[in-house]
Motif scaffolding. Structure first.
Motif, PDB file in Angstrom:
ATOM      1  N   ALA A 179       0.838  -1.206   0.000  1.00  0.00           N
ATOM      2  CA  ALA A 179       0.000   0.000   0.000  1.00  0.00           C
ATOM      3  C   ALA A 179       0.872   1.256   0.000  1.00  0.00           C
ATOM      4  CB  ALA A 179      -0.923  -0.010   1.213  1.00  0.00           C
ATOM      5  N   GLN A 229       1.049   4.375  -2.692  1.00  0.00           N
ATOM      6  CA  GLN A 229       1.026   5.773  -2.260  1.00  0.00           C
ATOM      7  C   GLN A 229       2.181   6.569  -2.882  1.00  0.00           C
ATOM      8  OE1 GLN A 229       1.556   6.190   1.952  1.00  0.00           O
ATOM      9  NE2 GLN A 229       0.551   8.194   2.013  1.00  0.00           N
ATOM     10  N   TYR A 274      -3.755   7.700  -5.489  1.00  0.00           N
ATOM     11  CA  TYR A 274      -3.941   7.196  -4.121  1.00  0.00           C
ATOM     12  C   TYR A 274      -4.811   8.172  -3.314  1.00  0.00           C
ATOM     13  CZ  TYR A 274      -2.736   5.598   0.578  1.00  0.00           C
ATOM     14  OH  TYR A 274      -2.797   5.143   1.869  1.00  0.00           O
ATOM     15  N   LYS A 275      -4.496   9.441  -3.437  1.00  0.00           N
ATOM     16  CA  LYS A 275      -5.251  10.462  -2.695  1.00  0.00           C
ATOM     17  C   LYS A 275      -6.691  10.502  -3.187  1.00  0.00           C
ATOM     18  CE  LYS A 275      -4.977  15.363  -1.567  1.00  0.00           C
ATOM     19  NZ  LYS A 275      -4.337  16.634  -1.925  1.00  0.00           N
ATOM     20  N   TRP A 276      -6.867  10.455  -4.485  1.00  0.00           N
ATOM     21  CA  TRP A 276      -8.211  10.539  -5.065  1.00  0.00           C
ATOM     22  C   TRP A 276      -9.074   9.361  -4.616  1.00  0.00           C
ATOM     23  CZ3 TRP A 276     -11.268   7.670  -8.417  1.00  0.00           C
ATOM     24  CH2 TRP A 276     -12.357   8.346  -8.966  1.00  0.00           C
ATOM     25  N   ILE A 277      -8.492   8.158  -4.649  1.00  0.00           N
ATOM     26  CA  ILE A 277      -9.256   6.963  -4.257  1.00  0.00           C
ATOM     27  C   ILE A 277      -9.672   7.067  -2.791  1.00  0.00           C
ATOM     28  CG2 ILE A 277      -9.086   4.465  -3.842  1.00  0.00           C
ATOM     29  CD1 ILE A 277      -7.341   4.292  -6.361  1.00  0.00           C
ATOM     30  N   ASN A 278      -8.773   7.598  -1.971  1.00  0.00           N
ATOM     31  CA  ASN A 278      -9.049   7.677  -0.538  1.00  0.00           C
ATOM     32  C   ASN A 278     -10.079   8.727  -0.167  1.00  0.00           C
ATOM     33  OD1 ASN A 278      -7.752   5.811   1.215  1.00  0.00           O
ATOM     34  ND2 ASN A 278      -5.831   6.565   0.380  1.00  0.00           N
ATOM     35  N   THR A 279     -10.214   9.734  -1.001  1.00  0.00           N
ATOM     36  CA  THR A 279     -11.080  10.845  -0.615  1.00  0.00           C
ATOM     37  C   THR A 279     -12.343  10.943  -1.452  1.00  0.00           C
ATOM     38  OG1 THR A 279      -9.795  12.286  -2.049  1.00  0.00           O
ATOM     39  CG2 THR A 279      -9.176  12.238   0.265  1.00  0.00           C
ATOM     40  N   HIS A 280     -12.375  10.237  -2.559  1.00  0.00           N
ATOM     41  CA  HIS A 280     -13.539  10.338  -3.438  1.00  0.00           C
ATOM     42  C   HIS A 280     -14.744   9.727  -2.719  1.00  0.00           C
ATOM     43  CE1 HIS A 280     -15.421  11.097  -7.215  1.00  0.00           C
ATOM     44  NE2 HIS A 280     -15.718   9.834  -7.424  1.00  0.00           N
ATOM     45  N   ASN A 288     -16.376   6.272  -3.613  1.00  0.00           N
ATOM     46  CA  ASN A 288     -15.294   5.283  -3.637  1.00  0.00           C
ATOM     47  C   ASN A 288     -15.584   4.132  -4.588  1.00  0.00           C
ATOM     48  OD1 ASN A 288     -13.456   3.009  -2.294  1.00  0.00           O
ATOM     49  ND2 ASN A 288     -12.723   5.017  -1.719  1.00  0.00           N
ATOM     50  N   HIS A 305     -16.281  -1.452  -3.253  1.00  0.00           N
ATOM     51  CA  HIS A 305     -16.444  -0.022  -2.995  1.00  0.00           C
ATOM     52  C   HIS A 305     -17.015   0.146  -1.588  1.00  0.00           C
ATOM     53  CE1 HIS A 305     -20.474  -1.289  -4.184  1.00  0.00           C
ATOM     54  NE2 HIS A 305     -20.930  -0.277  -3.467  1.00  0.00           N
ATOM     55  N   GLY A 329     -15.801   2.884   4.882  1.00  0.00           N
ATOM     56  CA  GLY A 329     -14.677   1.949   4.796  1.00  0.00           C
ATOM     57  C   GLY A 329     -15.092   0.484   4.740  1.00  0.00           C
TER      58      GLY A 329
END
Lengths: 317, 84
Positions: A260, A264, A271-277, A280, A298, A303
């Motif tokens: 992971a 990153q 990585y940032k986009w996947i985590n904050t979108h 998801n 998803h 989470g």
């Protein structure tokens, strides 16, 4: 729950059993190599008895068949050792017979073994993905083209490649006196069967002819060695990347965390986009959305990737 | 389309239960055999950690690098598992 870690297992140590599942004709025997307790996906060594006859039909699951010895006839074509078939779910094949018998590897990748007599494809079948090739006669060995790559002396023939998941099925060989001094793990599950030869891994010892493993992601394997050469069939369930290192004692969690961390650092923006979108649920414009089938991981901001959607009740008007 | 939705028969459900039970037995046997391999494995690991300092560790294809003594990991106290 997916398939457990089966490594090593040698099918020569167990007898064949008769396959008596509905739909399958008499005359097929099997040895179970690994099985997913939830969806029934499995890998088996199978024996077609002399005189085996299977009418035209299809499976509800994608499956792969590799002939190890003997021969089968599909339609009017005879297929001998090394023949490989990738058959998408719902694709009907012609009558399959084996006058003198054959042994094979049979992979049902996404569901339990199923067989339905039919001369036509299921409406949802993806016929264009069907593939049949004699891998011994019609394909040539090449070096692995992964980066970082396995050591010289390990070569492959790619039999099938899934453009969506990058899962692939491949013959591989190790030359006599092959060695690779590192430890590897992958983000994908990986399985392999030794058609001939013995190889060695530092964790598991020798894997002889008839040896098999199903290895879930992030499990250390290697260093590697092979004294006299090996021919094997391998398969992954998604993209294979060689995470190499030299610490024999890392845990599954440490390996996953390292992978992971690499995502990153290698793809920071993604990585940032996947985590904050929010939703998801990234969508590949080349493929169906997938949400309706629940086949794309998803979450909804909580989470919980493993959740299940309840079916919405339709109101009657 | 990896699989097509369909209803499983009772026979298939029973077959699956039996196969899952047999797989659990196979899994336990594998774990036992691998636990018994530990003394040999410890020796193989010691030899590996020696080789990567002298001949090197594979980094990519035929590229190798020699590992410095201070980079060599030590065995943690937790139970060492190879089957998960």
């Amino acid at each position: 729950m997916a398939r457990p870690h089966i490594e090593p297992f040698v099918d020569r140590d167990v007898p064949f059993k008769k396959l008596t599942l509905p739909g399958f004709p008499k005359g097929m025997q099997y040895k179970m190599l690994s099985l997913d307790p939830d969806n029934g996906a499995c890998t088996m060594t199978v024996l077609f008895e002399p005189g085996y006859k299977q009418p035209p039909g299809m499976s509800y699951s994608e499956y792969e068949l590799f002939i190890q010895s003997g021969s089968i006839q599909i339609g009017d074509k005879v297929w001998g050792p090394g023949s490989y078939f990738f058959v998408p779910a719902g694709v009907a094949i012609e009558q399959l017979t084996s006058s003198r018998g054959a042994t094979a590897l049979l992979f049902f990748n996404y569901g339990e073994p199923s067989w339905v007599e039919s001369e036509t494809d299921h409406p949802l079948a993806e016929r264009q993905r069907f593939r049949a090739v004699n891998s011994y006669n019609d394909l040539q060995w090449s070096s692995t083209n992964f980066y970082p790559a396995t050591a010289p002396g390990c070569m492959v023939k790619v039999l099938a490649f899934d453009e969506r998941t990058q899962a692939f099925t491949f013959l591989y060989c190790m030359t006599p006196n092959f060695w690779q001094d590192n430890i590897s793990y992958h983000d994908c599950a990986e399985e392999a069967y030794h058609i001939w030869g013995t190889s060695w891994m530092m964790q598991f010892g020798d894997l002889p002819t008839g040896g098999y493993f199903y290895r879930p992601p992030y499990i250390n394997h290697g260093a590697f060695g092979c004294k006299l050469g090996t021919l094997a069939l391998g398969r992954t369930d998604s993209r294979l990347y060689n995470h190499f290192h030299f610490n024999p004692w890392t845990s599954l969690e440490e390996n996953k965390e390292r992978a992971a961390s690499r995502v990153q650092h290698w793809m920071p923006d993604l990585y940032k986009w996947i985590n904050t979108h929010g939703h998801n649920h990234p969508v590949d414009f080349e493929f169906a959305h997938g949400h309706a089938h629940g086949d794309t991981a998803h979450h909804h901001g909580d989470g919980q990737v493993d959740h299940v959607h309840k079916r919405k009740k339709r109101r009657r008007r | 389309m990896k699989s097509i939705a369909h209803k499983r028969s009772r026979e298939v459900e029973a077959w699956l239960r039996k196969e899952v039970a047999e797989q659990k037995v196979r899994y336990r046997k594998i774990v036992q055999e691998q636990d018994a391999l530990e003394p040999k494995r410890d020796k193989w690991i010691a030899e590996f950690l020696q080789r990567i300092q002298t001949r090197g560790v594979h980094v990519h294809f035929d590229q190798m690098r020699k590992v410095r003594p201070e980079e060599i990991p030590t065995k943690p106290k937790r139970k060492f598992r190879v089957v998960f």
